[in-house]
Design a protein around this motif. Structure first.
Motif, PDB file in Angstrom:
ATOM      1  N   UNK A  53     -34.343 -48.582  19.746  1.00 34.84           N
ATOM      2  CA  UNK A  53     -33.819 -47.364  20.076  1.00 34.84           C
ATOM      3  C   UNK A  53     -34.907 -46.220  20.107  1.00 34.84           C
ATOM      4  N   UNK A  54     -34.835 -45.499  20.776  1.00 30.68           N
ATOM      5  CA  UNK A  54     -36.043 -44.114  20.544  1.00 30.68           C
ATOM      6  C   UNK A  54     -35.364 -42.816  20.523  1.00 30.68           C
ATOM      7  N   UNK A  55     -35.396 -42.336  19.390  1.00 29.61           N
ATOM      8  CA  UNK A  55     -34.980 -41.105  19.304  1.00 29.61           C
ATOM      9  C   UNK A  55     -33.737 -40.413  19.816  1.00 29.61           C
ATOM     10  N   UNK A  56     -32.521 -40.755  19.684  1.00 30.78           N
ATOM     11  CA  UNK A  56     -31.405 -40.599  20.235  1.00 30.78           C
ATOM     12  C   UNK A  56     -30.982 -39.015  20.048  1.00 30.78           C
ATOM     13  N   UNK A  57     -30.740 -38.301  20.900  1.00 33.87           N
ATOM     14  CA  UNK A  57     -30.345 -36.820  20.679  1.00 33.87           C
ATOM     15  C   UNK A  57     -29.024 -36.347  21.745  1.00 33.87           C
ATOM     16  N   UNK A 214     -45.925 -43.929  20.946  1.00 33.54           N
ATOM     17  CA  UNK A 214     -46.025 -45.315  20.628  1.00 33.54           C
ATOM     18  C   UNK A 214     -46.296 -46.238  21.754  1.00 33.54           C
ATOM     19  N   UNK A 215     -46.968 -47.242  21.376  1.00 29.80           N
ATOM     20  CA  UNK A 215     -46.983 -48.491  22.211  1.00 29.80           C
ATOM     21  C   UNK A 215     -45.993 -49.522  21.932  1.00 29.80           C
ATOM     22  N   UNK A 230     -45.715 -47.687  27.229  1.00 28.04           N
ATOM     23  CA  UNK A 230     -46.464 -46.438  26.242  1.00 28.04           C
ATOM     24  C   UNK A 230     -45.517 -45.249  26.494  1.00 28.04           C
ATOM     25  N   UNK A 231     -45.012 -44.915  25.214  1.00 30.25           N
ATOM     26  CA  UNK A 231     -44.214 -43.788  25.321  1.00 30.25           C
ATOM     27  C   UNK A 231     -44.850 -42.524  24.629  1.00 30.25           C
ATOM     28  N   UNK A 253     -47.356 -51.698  31.337  1.00 34.76           N
ATOM     29  CA  UNK A 253     -46.655 -51.739  32.753  1.00 34.76           C
ATOM     30  C   UNK A 253     -45.851 -50.223  33.054  1.00 34.76           C
ATOM     31  N   UNK A 254     -45.347 -49.761  31.804  1.00 35.57           N
ATOM     32  CA  UNK A 254     -44.496 -48.675  32.034  1.00 35.57           C
ATOM     33  C   UNK A 254     -44.995 -47.512  31.109  1.00 35.57           C
ATOM     34  N   UNK A 255     -45.083 -46.306  31.671  1.00 37.14           N
ATOM     35  CA  UNK A 255     -45.510 -45.072  31.032  1.00 37.14           C
ATOM     36  C   UNK A 255     -44.385 -44.283  31.044  1.00 37.14           C
ATOM     37  N   UNK A 256     -43.819 -43.701  29.871  1.00 32.06           N
ATOM     38  CA  UNK A 256     -42.701 -42.745  29.891  1.00 32.06           C
ATOM     39  C   UNK A 256     -43.510 -41.657  29.368  1.00 32.06           C
TER      40      UNK A 256
END
Length: 337
Positions: A53-57, A214-215, A230-231, A253-256
């Protein structure tokens, strides 16, 4: 407080707008593996029986639809909107402003009771007001250092991988920065060097701390990365937040990307995309969060979101998908090569 008051005045000059002409996606039944966008900077992933999970808001506090001066987590809203997360063992935090951290305690207490939070020292000092120390990790000693990197290069020194409980995820923090909010001014800066006794209620006491990108790797049974994500927690001036070059040679693969304040820094996101060269780009943190209704999201005030989309596409090989998910929609990860 004076700086935040200026931010309030600036917000009064603009209005949130309906998103028009943007690459929005509303998919709710994407095939796994997939990302679920939770709104603001939040994402949820499930992989091989474990969750990240990343930073839920979700609370989106406001004062008559405008930036608030005091904030408190809306527990009823969190409980209604947070998806199931019993399998989440790793919760990543990019910085400690309230729109990234305010709802984390409630989520960790109720929806993700098995999660360990990883973030800056400041984020940890805030969270320890209500959470036990064993559930919080200061990720700063592990972060990739970019201080000596060139403007268009990767992080100069790789960081240390942090592994989830079942070792199906691993994450590397990267030294980053928070983009200015307006006219070169960054609000709510500062840090804490000791644990708080209670959660802040004044907005200006949700201090930024060290901002982290973050990676994230999704690992197979042998511990090798199947997907690399990559986030980018905040728009940043190069090379802050850039991923390091790692010996395993695994491509991203994915850049956020974070859309908020993208036009307050230079060479973003094009310089980053030339380094990460992803197969898929996800644009998040694009919607207004001052009392915003996730069922009818509107764009951040004073933001040229279409300009961000155009610059992103111009920096990518033709045909690279770029998506802007609405809250709670899902994005399938690209097929493995």
């Amino acid at each position: 407080m004076p700086r935040y008051a200026l931010l309030l005045l600036l917000a009064l000059a603009g209005c949130a707008r309906d998103p028009v002409g943007l690459p929005l996606t509303t998919e709710r039944n994407a095939s796994p593996p997939k990302l679920q966008y939770l709104g603001v900077g939040g994402y949820l992933m499930h992989w091989r029986g474990e969750g990240l999970l990343i930073a839920p808001s979700f609370s989106n506090p406001s004062f008559l639809g405008l930036p608030p001066l005091r904030v408190k987590a809306d527990e009823a809203t969190i409980d209604a909107r947070m998806p199931p997360a019993d399998d989440v063992s790793m919760l990543l935090i990019g910085h400690a402003h309230y729109d990234h951290l305010l709802d984390v305690p409630r989520v960790m207490q109720k929806q993700a009771p098995n999660a360990i939070a990883y973030g800056s020292a400041t984020a940890g000092h805030i969270l320890r007001a209500v959470l036990p120390a064993e559930r919080i990790v200061n990720a700063e000693p592990a972060m990739a250092n970019v201080k000596e990197a060139g403007e268009t290069g990767p992080a100069a020194q790789p960081g240390t991988w942090l592994y989830s409980r079942d070792r199906r995820f691993r994450a590397m923090p990267i030294q980053s920065m928070h983009a200015p909010h307006f006219a070169g001014i960054t609000f709510l800066r500062g840090s804490y060097d000791q644990d708080l006794k209670e959660l802040p209620t004044a907005v200006w006491n949700w201090k930024e701390g060290q901002t982290l990108a973050w990676l994230v790797d999704l690992l197979d049974e042998a511990g090798k990365p199947v997907y690399r994500i990559h986030y980018q927690d905040s728009a940043s001036t190069p090379p802050y937040g850039f991923p390091p070059i790692l010996e395993d040679g695994k491509a991203i693969d994915v850049e956020i990307l974070c859309v908020g304040s993208w036009n307050q820094v230079q060479h973003y996101p094009d310089a980053l995309l030339k380094v990460s060269r992803p197969r898929l780009v996800v644009l998040g943190h694009w919607e207004d969060f001052f009392g915003n209704d996730p069922q009818r999201p509107q764009t951040i005030r004073l933001l040229d979101e279409q300009g961000m989309v155009e610059r992103t596409r111009a920096a990518l090989p033709e045909g690279t998908p770029v998506v802007m998910p609405v809250p709670f929609s899902e994005v399938a990860l690209p097929a493995t090569p």
